[in-house]
Design a protein around this motif. Structure first.
Motif, PDB file in Angstrom:
ATOM      1  N   UNK B 113       0.836  -1.211   0.000  1.00 35.03           N
ATOM      2  CA  UNK B 113       0.000   0.000   0.000  1.00 35.03           C
ATOM      3  C   UNK B 113       0.866   1.255   0.000  1.00 35.03           C
ATOM      4  N   UNK B 114       0.398   2.277  -0.675  1.00 33.83           N
ATOM      5  CA  UNK B 114       1.179   3.503  -0.805  1.00 33.83           C
ATOM      6  C   UNK B 114       1.444   4.162   0.544  1.00 33.83           C
ATOM      7  N   UNK B 115       0.596   3.879   1.537  1.00 35.81           N
ATOM      8  CA  UNK B 115       0.820   4.516   2.840  1.00 35.81           C
ATOM      9  C   UNK B 115       1.924   3.819   3.648  1.00 35.81           C
ATOM     10  N   UNK B 116       2.457   2.729   3.125  1.00 39.40           N
ATOM     11  CA  UNK B 116       3.561   2.037   3.789  1.00 39.40           C
ATOM     12  C   UNK B 116       4.830   2.279   2.980  1.00 39.40           C
ATOM     13  N   UNK B 117       5.849   2.814   3.650  1.00 43.44           N
ATOM     14  CA  UNK B 117       7.137   2.988   2.989  1.00 43.44           C
ATOM     15  C   UNK B 117       7.967   1.706   3.099  1.00 43.44           C
ATOM     16  N   UNK B 118       7.943   1.104   4.271  1.00 51.15           N
ATOM     17  CA  UNK B 118       8.829  -0.028   4.499  1.00 51.15           C
ATOM     18  C   UNK B 118       8.434  -0.715   5.800  1.00 51.15           C
ATOM     19  N   UNK B 119       8.663  -2.001   5.868  1.00 49.42           N
ATOM     20  CA  UNK B 119       8.556  -2.752   7.108  1.00 49.42           C
ATOM     21  C   UNK B 119       9.830  -3.578   7.234  1.00 49.42           C
ATOM     22  N   UNK B 120      10.545  -3.387   8.331  1.00 45.53           N
ATOM     23  CA  UNK B 120      11.808  -4.110   8.530  1.00 45.53           C
ATOM     24  C   UNK B 120      11.922  -4.586   9.964  1.00 45.53           C
ATOM     25  N   UNK B 121      12.765  -5.579  10.165  1.00 44.21           N
ATOM     26  CA  UNK B 121      13.056  -6.072  11.503  1.00 44.21           C
ATOM     27  C   UNK B 121      14.555  -5.932  11.768  1.00 44.21           C
ATOM     28  N   UNK B 122      14.885  -5.810  13.046  1.00 44.11           N
ATOM     29  CA  UNK B 122      16.274  -5.817  13.484  1.00 44.11           C
ATOM     30  C   UNK B 122      16.879  -7.188  13.217  1.00 44.11           C
ATOM     31  N   UNK B 198      10.062  -2.309  12.626  1.00 46.20           N
ATOM     32  CA  UNK B 198       9.913  -0.908  12.248  1.00 46.20           C
ATOM     33  C   UNK B 198       8.885  -0.824  11.119  1.00 46.20           C
ATOM     34  N   UNK B 199       7.782  -0.148  11.380  1.00 50.98           N
ATOM     35  CA  UNK B 199       6.767   0.080  10.352  1.00 50.98           C
ATOM     36  C   UNK B 199       6.864   1.550   9.958  1.00 50.98           C
ATOM     37  N   UNK B 200       7.309   1.811   8.743  1.00 52.85           N
ATOM     38  CA  UNK B 200       7.482   3.195   8.278  1.00 52.85           C
ATOM     39  C   UNK B 200       6.348   3.551   7.324  1.00 52.85           C
ATOM     40  N   UNK B 201       5.715   4.675   7.586  1.00 51.17           N
ATOM     41  CA  UNK B 201       4.524   5.050   6.828  1.00 51.17           C
ATOM     42  C   UNK B 201       4.729   6.376   6.122  1.00 51.17           C
ATOM     43  N   UNK B 202       3.978   6.574   5.061  1.00 52.33           N
ATOM     44  CA  UNK B 202       4.034   7.790   4.255  1.00 52.33           C
ATOM     45  C   UNK B 202       2.801   8.618   4.596  1.00 52.33           C
ATOM     46  N   UNK B 203       2.993   9.670   5.384  1.00 52.54           N
ATOM     47  CA  UNK B 203       1.860  10.472   5.809  1.00 52.54           C
ATOM     48  C   UNK B 203       1.194  11.239   4.674  1.00 52.54           C
ATOM     49  N   UNK B 323      -0.439  -6.908  10.630  1.00 50.01           N
ATOM     50  CA  UNK B 323      -1.306  -6.313   9.612  1.00 50.01           C
ATOM     51  C   UNK B 323      -1.539  -4.855   9.950  1.00 50.01           C
ATOM     52  N   UNK B 324      -1.405  -3.998   8.961  1.00 51.71           N
ATOM     53  CA  UNK B 324      -1.713  -2.574   9.109  1.00 51.71           C
ATOM     54  C   UNK B 324      -2.975  -2.255   8.323  1.00 51.71           C
ATOM     55  N   UNK B 325      -3.906  -1.570   8.958  1.00 49.88           N
ATOM     56  CA  UNK B 325      -5.156  -1.182   8.309  1.00 49.88           C
ATOM     57  C   UNK B 325      -5.311   0.336   8.367  1.00 49.88           C
TER      58      UNK B 325
END
Lengths: 301, 330
Positions: B113-122, B198-203, B323-325
């Motif tokens: 989804x465009x509102x998600x930039x990236x999801x990463x784990x350590x 880390x859940x990075x989102x595009x505001x 899951x991100x909604x």
């Protein structure tokens, strides 16, 4: 706006909140006909006593309970409790712990009765979130004609007690016995009982799991291998379920929340021992292994 | 700077600062860097803008790993990023959902989804010298013999209960790994604050007053459970996670190219990447059982919030999926 469904049928006293009519013998499901305000948990004010009433919340189309499958093949599995169930005990402790349903006319699921095939009953099948699941709670929402705003969501709050025989496995790998080590929460070695929550496009649709309800349970009996004394207890808890209606897919014509029993420990045969399922639980024992459902409240958020 | 050097060796702290400023990443060398953003030029941007939710599974077939790092980020080949995103509202039980289409310009990833930039784990073992490790260049600890590769926060580590292919944090493997240098024998502060998501989102893709919801399925280990060696988990090693809302201001390309472990870039107390909501939620349930928790993310509290950090404070856990909604444009 808020509205509450009580998982009870009318009984004694008559003022007890009850949202469902007494189901016909052998019925596979029953639909709620009374919905309440949230002003009191013991003596709430009725909002409507019929789905067709003008005061029934337009954004809630229906709430239905699945009762063990058609034909009444396992009638004591998912049913409304009788007064006799308030005296059911399990195990051989002194005194043996209570494991029935405290009040009559309450919706409960007794796993001993869902799996036991003695006496001519038929074990019920595994749930998958489909409309054909044998045991479920299903709420259908109406998003048409402005019944609910396009950016509104719903929060459902389930009040329940879920009891398992044992605590979670000490070895967490028991939950990852699927293909290539993937998660399999329905594996009885992972959890004695498995209930999933689904959010799908219509009552008959299928969907992936939205979230787990059980595991975890709200208590477990922890039978002692020496004396079968049951050493624990089960609490009543609430579970908040935020339903992202605003993330509504285009094909969600009748957004549906379905809480389904997937499966449970069903080892009834085998070498008897002090801690086997069949030696501890008994008929009508949801607080041995099973669920008691109290209420489901809906909030527009 | 002084504070950071007091908590880790000066070299690693300096590297973390440089990475945060984008000075360590060779951004100019990133292939297709613009295409990974929501900016015009991304041929999948239109489809991604319509997606309202996404599920990721923290397992080795759905995340970039040491043996399958991201091949499209210059030569660093970084592990730990989500590779496949699923529609959680489509499909059937027991599947994760229906996978989104593969990116038209990168077959190693699906649309997100465009509102998600990236999801990463350590990841704390990207400096492993095992020949199968293709992510060596992505580690901040490469060639640092004082920092051996550990299974503190790792994916598909074969020593974890026979090789669970999911992201696991093992407290006893975190000694000396976390950002706090300490010789305290018990509890060891050096075990803390390493690991997490880390859940990075595009505001810019969300309404100014819109919020999100996170659903996390995980197995927090408690004294009811055993660690990989079969030893009961101690109280100090029981899972204890916190959820924070942070500001990074980093673009998608930079986020996907960060060296591991990520926590060294986002050190506690960093003024570069401030925490705007500290401890939104604590995930430390008793009982030691598989579970799903929902967390409402009130990002409308600040327009600067662009990261949800699920931080392992201490303890051991297995992360299954998240899951991100979106909760409606407002």
């Amino acid at each position: 706006m808020a509205a509450r469904i009580y998982f009870q049928i009318p009984g004694t006293p008559a003022t007890n909140p009850a949202s469902f009519p007494s189901p016909a013998a052998g019925a596979s499901s029953v639909q709620a006909n009374t919905i309440y305000q949230t002003d009191s948990d013991t003596s709430p004010t009725p909002l409507a006593t019929s789905v067709s009433s003008s005061s029934w919340p337009k954004w809630i189309s229906s709430v239905t309970l699945g009762l063990s499958g058609s034909g009444g093949t396992s009638p004591n599995c998912a049913a409304f409790s009788t007064s006799a169930e308030s005296a059911v005990t399990c195990g051989t402790g002194a005194p043996p712990p209570f494991c029935g349903t405290p009040v009559a006319n309450q919706f409960r699921v007794s796993e001993y009765d869902c799996s036991y095939t003695g006496g001519g009953a038929t074990a019920i099948g595994q749930g998958t979130g489909a409309g054909t699941d044998p045991v479920y709670i299903q709420a259908v929402f109406n998003t048409t004609n402005g019944a609910i705003g396009a950016t509104e969501n719903i929060m459902a709050v389930l009040q329940y007690a879920a009891s398992s025989l044992f605590n979670a496995p000490s070895d967490p790998s028991q939950c990852f016995q699927g293909a290539n080590g993937t998660l399999d929460a329905s594996n009885p070695a992972c959890a004695d009982m498995n209930w999933n929550i689904f959010f799908k496009g219509s009552p008959s649709a299928t969907a992936p799991t939205f979230m787990l309800l059980v595991p975890p349970t709200t208590g477990f009996l922890a039978p002692n291998t020496v004396s079968t004394t049951l050493t624990s207890y089960t609490q009543i808890l609430t579970k908040q379920i935020i339903i992202p209606l605003a993330a509504n897919e285009a094909n969600m014509t009748q957004p549906t929340l379905q809480i389904s029993r997937i499966n449970a420990l069903n080892v009834m045969a085998g070498t008897p021992s002090a801690t086997t399922f069949s030696n501890i639980c008994t008929s009508d024992s949801p607080l041995c292994l099973g669920m008691i459902l109290y209420s489901l409240t809906f909030y527009r958020i | 700077m002084t504070e950071m050097m007091a908590t880790r060796s000066g070299l690693t702290s300096l590297l973390a600062l440089m990475m945060g400023l984008g000075l360590g990443a060779c951004a100019a060398n990133l292939p297709n860097s613009n295409l990974y953003s929501s900016a015009p030029g991304n041929p999948d941007a239109g489809a991604e803008a319509l997606l309202q939710s996404a599920r990721v599974s923290f397992d080795t077939t759905n995340f970039f790993t040491l043996i399958n790092p991201n091949p499209n980020l210059n030569s660093k080949n970084c592990p730990g990023g989500a590779q496949n995103f699923y529609n959680p509202l489509a499909g059937t039980y027991p599947a994760l959902g229906t996978a989104y289409p593969t990116l038209s310009f990168d077959s190693s990833m699906t649309e997100m989804p465009a509102f998600i930039k990236n999801i990463s784990v350590d990841i704390t073992d990207s400096n492993s010298t095992d020949p199968s490790n293709l992510a060596l260049d992505c580690s901040l600890f490469t060639n640092d013999p004082s920092q051996p590769a550990t299974a503190c926060a790792a994916m598909g580590n074969t020593s974890d209960w026979g090789g669970i292919p999911y992201y696991t944090t093992i407290d006893t493997d975190c000694t000396g790994v976390g950002p706090i240098e300490s010789s305290d024998p018990y509890p060891s502060a050096s075990r803390t604050l390493a690991g997490g998501v880390y859940f990075d989102i595009d505001r810019t893709q969300l309404g100014p007053n819109e919020n999100l919801m996170l659903t996390l399925t995980y197995f927090p280990l408690t004294p009811s459970n055993d660690d990989p060696s079969g030893t009961p988990i101690t109280t100090a090693a029981a899972a204890f996670f916190k959820v924070h809302l942070k500001q990074t201001g980093l673009n998608q390309s930079t986020l996907q190219n960060l060296s591991q472990p990520l926590f060294l870039t986002f050190l506690p107390g960093s003024s570069l990447y401030p925490t705007l909501v500290d401890t939104l939620a604590i995930l430390a349930p008793p009982g030691g059982s598989l579970r799903t928790d929902q967390i409402l993310l009130p990002i409308s509290a600040s327009a600067s919030i662009d990261e949800i950090r699920v931080e392992r404070v201490s303890g051991s856990a297995i992360l299954v999926d998240a899951t991100l909604y979106r909760l409606g444009y407002r």
